[in-house]
Design an enzyme around this catalytic site. Structure first.
Site, PDB file in Angstrom:
ATOM      1  N   GLU A   2       0.830  -1.213   0.000  1.00  0.00           N
ATOM      2  CA  GLU A   2       0.000   0.000   0.000  1.00  0.00           C
ATOM      3  C   GLU A   2       0.861   1.259   0.000  1.00  0.00           C
ATOM      4  O   GLU A   2       1.152   1.832   1.057  1.00  0.00           O
ATOM      5  CB  GLU A   2      -0.936   0.007   1.223  1.00  0.00           C
ATOM      6  CG  GLU A   2      -2.031  -1.043   1.154  1.00  0.00           C
ATOM      7  CD  GLU A   2      -3.089  -0.902   2.245  1.00  0.00           C
ATOM      8  OE1 GLU A   2      -2.887  -0.106   3.185  1.00  0.00           O
ATOM      9  OE2 GLU A   2      -4.116  -1.587   2.147  1.00  0.00           O
ATOM     10  N   GLU A  50      -6.486  -7.281  -1.002  1.00  0.00           N
ATOM     11  CA  GLU A  50      -6.878  -7.078   0.396  1.00  0.00           C
ATOM     12  C   GLU A  50      -8.234  -6.408   0.444  1.00  0.00           C
ATOM     13  O   GLU A  50      -8.480  -5.441  -0.273  1.00  0.00           O
ATOM     14  CB  GLU A  50      -5.839  -6.171   1.080  1.00  0.00           C
ATOM     15  CG  GLU A  50      -5.680  -6.443   2.553  1.00  0.00           C
ATOM     16  CD  GLU A  50      -4.662  -5.496   3.195  1.00  0.00           C
ATOM     17  OE1 GLU A  50      -3.451  -5.723   3.003  1.00  0.00           O
ATOM     18  OE2 GLU A  50      -5.103  -4.560   3.879  1.00  0.00           O
TER      19      GLU A  50
HETATM   20  C1  IDC Z   1      -3.398  -3.991  10.288  1.00  0.00           C
HETATM   21  C2  IDC Z   1      -3.748  -5.092  11.242  1.00  0.00           C
HETATM   22  C3  IDC Z   1      -3.346  -4.708  12.644  1.00  0.00           C
HETATM   23  C4  IDC Z   1      -1.916  -4.262  12.679  1.00  0.00           C
HETATM   24  C5  IDC Z   1      -1.649  -3.223  11.640  1.00  0.00           C
HETATM   25  C6  IDC Z   1      -0.174  -2.934  11.621  1.00  0.00           C
HETATM   26  O1  IDC Z   1      -5.137  -5.404  11.193  1.00  0.00           O
HETATM   27  O2  IDC Z   1      -3.504  -5.831  13.490  1.00  0.00           O
HETATM   28  O3  IDC Z   1      -1.633  -3.741  13.934  1.00  0.00           O
HETATM   29  O4  IDC Z   1      -2.057  -3.663  10.368  1.00  0.00           O
HETATM   30  O5  IDC Z   1       0.240  -2.201  10.558  1.00  0.00           O
HETATM   31  C7  IDC Z   1      -4.334  -2.336   5.603  1.00  0.00           C
HETATM   32  C8  IDC Z   1      -2.956  -2.915   5.701  1.00  0.00           C
HETATM   33  C9  IDC Z   1      -2.912  -3.981   6.767  1.00  0.00           C
HETATM   34  C10 IDC Z   1      -3.783  -3.586   7.962  1.00  0.00           C
HETATM   35  C11 IDC Z   1      -5.229  -3.583   7.469  1.00  0.00           C
HETATM   36  C12 IDC Z   1      -6.233  -3.330   8.597  1.00  0.00           C
HETATM   37  O6  IDC Z   1      -2.459  -3.392   4.484  1.00  0.00           O
HETATM   38  O7  IDC Z   1      -1.585  -4.161   7.135  1.00  0.00           O
HETATM   39  O8  IDC Z   1      -3.641  -4.502   8.976  1.00  0.00           O
HETATM   40  N1  IDC Z   1      -5.356  -2.589   6.447  1.00  0.00           N
HETATM   41  O9  IDC Z   1      -5.983  -2.100   9.198  1.00  0.00           O
HETATM   42  N2  IDC Z   1      -4.744  -1.436   4.741  1.00  0.00           N
HETATM   43  C13 IDC Z   1      -5.998  -1.086   5.045  1.00  0.00           C
HETATM   44  C14 IDC Z   1      -6.415  -1.813   6.129  1.00  0.00           C
END
Ligand code: IDC
Length: 325
Positions: free
Chosen positions: A158, A250
């Site tokens: 991302e 995702e």
């Molecule tokens: C989030 C995880 C969370 C963690 C965080 C750390 O749910 O547990 O603490 O990352 O960076 C994304 C990202 C993905 C995110 C996810 C949800 O690619 O890493 O995971 N998310 O927030 N983009 C949008 C949402």
């Protein structure tokens, strides 16, 4: 330079045959065909499956048992393996995280699932800040899977706060490194503003349509979280899919933090669109994190029961049905 020698296995593991009836046995080596993904007979396919959580936190959710459940009970075609770069991930111990990623991709290969090798860059948002590490990681991965039809290379999860032109030039630097080892692996390129095709920073898919990555066999990624991302995102995905090869690597039925209430109605509209346009997807995420977007109830990954719905949260029950199709 670590290169392939950093790992225990041989540089290339040679081809492993996919089990009869599996997604890989049915479709073989995939390739981009126009705006679609096609199997080795040139027929358009839609893959459906799950993304792991970060392997630095949830390696224990990726076991023989959990992957049997994903391949057989869920009938998933594809597993995305998320190697975070920061937050205690790859940069802290490249050899360890390469070993974990290879172990999990090997397990997907044995089960006839496709695997998305996700370079889970998040913060910093400019993928160019990790280019040398990315080249090292993808050299190790592409040399190991050169003879396997199973893998996709997702080179930047991302990007954020960075122009499309910079993402494009990063892609044009990293993809040739992959292709040197695995010439026919499909590359997945993150888009501007957290892979929103630019929408979260006031742009849209047009910047990619006008200036695509100069390489063959490339798809662009789109991520959405249904409770946060409204109509504008759905419309951008719809328009983009008619002009570009898109892979949704995702998404969640929750808010953009992968938390809170599920909006299943909004999520279903995205799923209907993806079915209609043949867009492949992996849902976030196959772990027992306490957030609502992790499919397993907390504690599941300490046990040995993975199949069925008893171990699943609400979002898990819902998405399992849709992976099954
Ligand atoms: C989030 C995880 C969370 C963690 C965080 C750390 O749910 O547990 O603490 O990352 O960076 C994304 C990202 C993905 C995110 C996810 C949800 O690619 O890493 O995971 N998310 O927030 N983009 C949008 C949402």
């Amino acid at each position: 330079m670590a290169g392939a020698q950093a790992n225990e296995g041989p540089p290339s593991r040679g081809a492993v045959e996919a089990p009869a009836g599996s997604a890989v046995a049915r479709n073989g080596q995939l390739a981009v065909c126009g705006e679609r993904l096609c199997n080795e007979r040139g027929r358009a396919v839609q893959l459906r499956g799950m993304s792991s959580h970060g392997t630095q936190w949830y390696e224990r959710c990726l076991t023989d048992g959990s992957l049997d459940a994903l391949a057989q009970d869920w009938g998933a075609d594809v597993l995305r393996v998320s190697t975070y770069v920061q937050e205690g991930g790859y940069e802290s111990d490249p050899e360890r995280f390469t070993r974990i990623a290879q172990r999990v991709v090997d397990q997907a290969v044995e089960r006839g699932m496709y695997a998305v090798i996700d370079w889970h860059q998040l913060d910093p948002g400019d993928p160019n800040e990790n280019t040398e590490l990315a080249k090292r990681f993808f050299t190790d991965m592409a040399s190991r899977y050169a003879d396997q039809p199973n893998v996709f290379y997702e080179i930047a999860n991302e990007p954020s706060g960075v122009e499309w032109a910079d993402i494009k030039s990063y892609a044009e630097e990293v993809i040739p490194v992959i292709r040197e080892h695995d010439p026919d692996g499909v590359a997945l390129v993150g888009t501007r503003a957290w892979s929103s095709l630019g929408v979260s920073e006031g742009a849209d898919e047009q910047e990619v349509v006008d200036d695509p990555v100069d390489a063959d066999n490339v798809m662009y990624t789109f991520h959405f979280y249904a409770a946060s991302h409204d109509e504008r995102y759905l419309e951008a995905l719809s328009r983009a899919a008619d002009q570009l090869p898109v892979f949704v690597t995702e998404f969640g039925t929750q808010d953009a933090a992968g938390e809170g209430e599920n909006d299943f109605d909004a999520a279903q509209r995205y799923l209907d669109l993806m079915a209609e346009k043949g867009i492949s997807w992996t849902n976030w995420n196959y772990s027992d994190d306490e957030r609502s977007g992790a499919v397993f109830k907390p504690g599941t990954c300490d046990g040995d029961q993975w199949s069925g719905t008893e171990v699943l949260k609400e979002a898990g029950v819902w998405i399992r049905e849709r992976v099954k199709g």
